[in-house]
Design a protein around this motif. Sequence first.
Motif, PDB file in Angstrom:
ATOM      1  N   GLY A  97      13.531   7.301   3.078  1.00 22.58           N
ATOM      2  CA  GLY A  97      14.449   6.848   4.271  1.00 22.58           C
ATOM      3  C   GLY A  97      14.712   5.323   4.211  1.00 22.58           C
ATOM      4  O   GLY A  97      15.374   4.652   5.267  1.00 22.58           O
ATOM      5  N   GLY A  98      13.946   4.574   3.317  1.00 20.06           N
ATOM      6  CA  GLY A  98      14.252   3.215   3.459  1.00 20.06           C
ATOM      7  C   GLY A  98      13.328   2.360   4.390  1.00 20.06           C
ATOM      8  O   GLY A  98      13.546   1.236   4.544  1.00 20.06           O
ATOM      9  N   GLU A  99      12.453   3.102   4.898  1.00 21.84           N
ATOM     10  CA  GLU A  99      11.405   2.523   5.845  1.00 21.84           C
ATOM     11  C   GLU A  99      10.170   2.126   5.257  1.00 21.84           C
ATOM     12  O   GLU A  99       9.277   2.714   5.217  1.00 21.84           O
ATOM     13  N   TYR A 100      10.416   0.862   4.152  1.00 20.09           N
ATOM     14  CA  TYR A 100       9.457   0.677   3.341  1.00 20.09           C
ATOM     15  C   TYR A 100       8.105  -0.054   3.973  1.00 20.09           C
ATOM     16  O   TYR A 100       6.849   0.498   3.463  1.00 20.09           O
ATOM     17  N   PRO A 101       8.216  -1.038   4.814  1.00 16.79           N
ATOM     18  CA  PRO A 101       6.805  -1.345   5.457  1.00 16.79           C
ATOM     19  C   PRO A 101       6.017  -0.238   6.183  1.00 16.79           C
ATOM     20  O   PRO A 101       4.789  -0.212   6.080  1.00 16.79           O
ATOM     21  N   ALA A 102       6.658   0.522   6.950  1.00 16.77           N
ATOM     22  CA  ALA A 102       5.937   1.826   7.478  1.00 16.77           C
ATOM     23  C   ALA A 102       5.376   2.735   6.381  1.00 16.77           C
ATOM     24  O   ALA A 102       4.365   3.427   6.422  1.00 16.77           O
ATOM     25  N   ALA A 103       6.146   2.941   5.360  1.00 16.42           N
ATOM     26  CA  ALA A 103       5.653   3.670   4.245  1.00 16.42           C
ATOM     27  C   ALA A 103       4.354   3.114   3.487  1.00 16.42           C
ATOM     28  O   ALA A 103       3.642   3.876   3.260  1.00 16.42           O
ATOM     29  N   LEU A 104       4.398   1.637   3.397  1.00 16.37           N
ATOM     30  CA  LEU A 104       3.378   1.051   2.810  1.00 16.37           C
ATOM     31  C   LEU A 104       1.855   1.205   3.877  1.00 16.37           C
ATOM     32  O   LEU A 104       0.945   1.598   3.241  1.00 16.37           O
ATOM     33  N   GLU A 105       2.344   1.063   5.095  1.00 18.70           N
ATOM     34  CA  GLU A 105       1.383   1.031   6.145  1.00 18.70           C
ATOM     35  C   GLU A 105       0.702   2.545   6.021  1.00 18.70           C
ATOM     36  O   GLU A 105      -0.677   2.701   6.124  1.00 18.70           O
ATOM     37  N   GLY A 106       1.481   3.786   5.905  1.00 18.81           N
ATOM     38  CA  GLY A 106       1.095   5.042   6.051  1.00 18.81           C
ATOM     39  C   GLY A 106       0.108   5.398   4.889  1.00 18.81           C
ATOM     40  O   GLY A 106      -0.868   5.867   4.651  1.00 18.81           O
ATOM     41  N   CYS A 107       0.768   4.737   3.770  1.00 19.30           N
ATOM     42  CA  CYS A 107       0.012   5.058   2.416  1.00 19.30           C
ATOM     43  C   CYS A 107      -1.492   4.354   2.269  1.00 19.30           C
ATOM     44  O   CYS A 107      -2.414   5.035   1.978  1.00 19.30           O
ATOM     45  N   GLU A 108      -1.443   3.070   2.891  1.00 21.45           N
ATOM     46  CA  GLU A 108      -2.754   2.466   2.743  1.00 21.45           C
ATOM     47  C   GLU A 108      -3.697   3.189   3.894  1.00 21.45           C
ATOM     48  O   GLU A 108      -4.935   3.113   3.667  1.00 21.45           O
ATOM     49  N   ALA A 109      -3.446   3.509   4.834  1.00 27.60           N
ATOM     50  CA  ALA A 109      -4.139   4.179   5.915  1.00 27.60           C
ATOM     51  C   ALA A 109      -4.693   5.326   5.256  1.00 27.60           C
ATOM     52  O   ALA A 109      -5.828   5.686   5.778  1.00 27.60           O
ATOM     53  N   VAL A 110      -4.214   6.234   4.629  1.00 31.32           N
ATOM     54  CA  VAL A 110      -4.449   7.338   4.244  1.00 31.32           C
ATOM     55  C   VAL A 110      -5.474   6.931   3.029  1.00 31.32           C
ATOM     56  O   VAL A 110      -6.669   7.544   2.906  1.00 31.32           O
ATOM     57  N   LEU A 111      -5.364   5.869   2.139  1.00 33.12           N
ATOM     58  CA  LEU A 111      -6.414   5.522   1.278  1.00 33.12           C
ATOM     59  C   LEU A 111      -7.574   4.634   1.863  1.00 33.12           C
ATOM     60  O   LEU A 111      -8.546   4.932   0.959  1.00 33.12           O
ATOM     61  N   ALA A 112      -7.488   4.487   2.933  1.00 32.91           N
ATOM     62  CA  ALA A 112      -8.334   3.743   3.545  1.00 32.91           C
ATOM     63  C   ALA A 112      -9.458   4.761   4.471  1.00 32.91           C
ATOM     64  O   ALA A 112     -10.698   4.473   4.795  1.00 32.91           O
ATOM     65  N   GLU A 113      -9.069   5.985   4.342  1.00 32.20           N
ATOM     66  CA  GLU A 113      -9.828   7.130   5.193  1.00 32.20           C
ATOM     67  C   GLU A 113     -10.928   7.250   4.583  1.00 32.20           C
ATOM     68  O   GLU A 113     -11.193   7.328   3.304  1.00 32.20           O
ATOM     69  N   GLN A 114     -12.010   7.472   5.682  1.00 32.62           N
ATOM     70  CA  GLN A 114     -13.522   7.791   5.170  1.00 32.62           C
ATOM     71  C   GLN A 114     -13.756   8.947   6.018  1.00 32.62           C
ATOM     72  O   GLN A 114     -13.531   8.910   6.896  1.00 32.62           O
ATOM     73  N   ALA A 128       2.921   6.384  -4.388  1.00 32.56           N
ATOM     74  CA  ALA A 128       3.953   6.190  -3.153  1.00 32.56           C
ATOM     75  C   ALA A 128       3.722   4.685  -2.443  1.00 32.56           C
ATOM     76  O   ALA A 128       4.742   3.953  -2.499  1.00 32.56           O
ATOM     77  N   ARG A 129       2.586   4.220  -2.513  1.00 28.79           N
ATOM     78  CA  ARG A 129       1.950   2.661  -2.342  1.00 28.79           C
ATOM     79  C   ARG A 129       2.750   1.891  -3.275  1.00 28.79           C
ATOM     80  O   ARG A 129       3.460   0.789  -2.984  1.00 28.79           O
ATOM     81  N   ALA A 130       2.614   2.214  -4.657  1.00 21.14           N
ATOM     82  CA  ALA A 130       3.158   1.296  -5.506  1.00 21.14           C
ATOM     83  C   ALA A 130       4.905   1.462  -5.566  1.00 21.14           C
ATOM     84  O   ALA A 130       5.424   0.388  -5.735  1.00 21.14           O
ATOM     85  N   ASP A 131       5.438   2.451  -5.165  1.00 14.61           N
ATOM     86  CA  ASP A 131       6.756   2.523  -5.006  1.00 14.61           C
ATOM     87  C   ASP A 131       7.224   1.598  -3.880  1.00 14.61           C
ATOM     88  O   ASP A 131       8.371   0.985  -3.905  1.00 14.61           O
ATOM     89  N   ALA A 132       6.420   1.677  -2.930  1.00  8.96           N
ATOM     90  CA  ALA A 132       6.951   0.935  -1.400  1.00  8.96           C
ATOM     91  C   ALA A 132       6.788  -0.574  -1.922  1.00  8.96           C
ATOM     92  O   ALA A 132       7.712  -1.481  -1.295  1.00  8.96           O
ATOM     93  N   LEU A 133       5.564  -1.009  -2.569  1.00  7.99           N
ATOM     94  CA  LEU A 133       5.445  -2.601  -2.870  1.00  7.99           C
ATOM     95  C   LEU A 133       6.554  -2.950  -3.879  1.00  7.99           C
ATOM     96  O   LEU A 133       7.207  -4.051  -3.730  1.00  7.99           O
ATOM     97  N   GLU A 134       7.247  -1.807  -4.594  1.00  3.77           N
ATOM     98  CA  GLU A 134       8.334  -2.383  -5.482  1.00  3.77           C
ATOM     99  C   GLU A 134       9.426  -2.521  -4.677  1.00  3.77           C
ATOM    100  O   GLU A 134      10.128  -3.636  -4.896  1.00  3.77           O
ATOM    101  N   ARG A 135       9.772  -1.785  -3.554  1.00  5.03           N
ATOM    102  CA  ARG A 135      10.700  -1.806  -2.758  1.00  5.03           C
ATOM    103  C   ARG A 135      10.996  -3.122  -1.962  1.00  5.03           C
ATOM    104  O   ARG A 135      11.834  -3.606  -1.557  1.00  5.03           O
ATOM    105  N   LEU A 136       9.654  -3.462  -1.867  1.00  2.29           N
ATOM    106  CA  LEU A 136       9.635  -4.779  -0.729  1.00  2.29           C
ATOM    107  C   LEU A 136       9.719  -5.925  -1.769  1.00  2.29           C
ATOM    108  O   LEU A 136       9.238  -7.021  -1.043  1.00  2.29           O
TER     109      LEU A 136
END
Length: 457
Positions: A97-114, A128-136
Amino acid sequence: MESGQDATTEIGRRLRDLRRERGLKQSDLAGEGMSVSYLSLLESGKRPVTPTILRRLAGELGCTVEYLRTGQQSDQERERQRELLLRLTLAELALRGGEYPAALEGCEAVLAEQPPAESATRRRARTARADALERLGRPAEALGELRELYRDATIGPGSAEWLRLAVALCRCHLLAGEPASAVEIGEAALAQLDAVIAEPIEDHLGLGVALIEAHHRSGGLAAARELADRLLPLADRNASLTARAAAFRQAGRRAQQLGDTALALTLNERALALPAEDELGRYRGLLKAGYGSLLLDGPEPEPTRAKSYLALAEQELARCGRRSDRAGCELSLARAELMLGEYADGAAHAERALDLAGAEPTGVGVWAWLQLGEARRLQGRAAEATEALRTVERLLGSAEHGLASGRDLAEAWRALGDLWFGQGQSDSAMRAYRQGLAAAGLSGAAPLRAMLRPAAF
């Protein structure tokens, strides 16, 4: 019932598999009374695991002791993994949907989960994180992630995941100003894809579009034209639409509100899959746009023929392209119109490219102002032409131009010099030429004629 040795072997296998999934070496887990050689014996099933060591390894690997012992997850852990996957699909939908900062934040939260998410979920999150970084506009960061994912031997050439990573790698090398690396990656991937699928199909389109642009940017016009001629027939096939995506997303939200995570996940996965069908339409538009640009840059430019392909691309990209795709098409249309002597139309296309580029520093704005400056000069509107070129000077002299350093930046400065020279302003032209040589790491060389050609990616 498993024997003691069978159970020891299975625990060792799970230890080894989880360690590899987490990207860890044996030395990363060793220490505190456990040597690398002892861990190797545990993984090979040649030594039983004590309860103390089992608890420690479960903590290090982000899993439960129960899973290491039995290979089974508790109901609570299965529900947690479903929740993580749902959060990831929502981040991926934000990306679509073009919400790239929110997408990056969501991906990083999932990757940080313990404890960590399951391996497949983590791979999707990293992609998806790499995709968001590219779009940003952060392709260098995206490349680090993409290279590691692409090297994974568990994904085979020809698979959807492999193809997506190959296209993203090629595209990010272009965005980082490394067309030669993009050509190397793209050619190798296309050869692997051809070995799996001999006749070009839709899967070739995304990779082909990126590789055509890579050849174009690196000066390989003949190679770009040959590949475009090979793939162009694919651009005439009709892509299916994805009208049901919104309905699936709405149904997924309702299921989530009702607490049915499994159903919400399924519905959001369906919504996520549907828009991918429109990617074929986007690639068709990009292929036509790239072909039109090649016709403008050949040894004998064909602006009339190029314009017909670019007009078709404009229609396709208006339906399913990104704003940056449409901006690149508008820039090529501006070039075609200027070659045909239609200066007012050329200026209008350049202005539309500026509107589509927006405020983000993507580099498209630089080329749009250059095109507009040339159009205004040809229209006899000298003051407006000068104003456009001064805008380019300011952009290139700041850190917000959005162009990769080196060749891309040098080409823009060189093009600016050509346009100043065309206006009879030799001092401004020489300043621009010197800046271009500095950007290319050269000095004392004669300025070269620049083509007003924007990057399509």
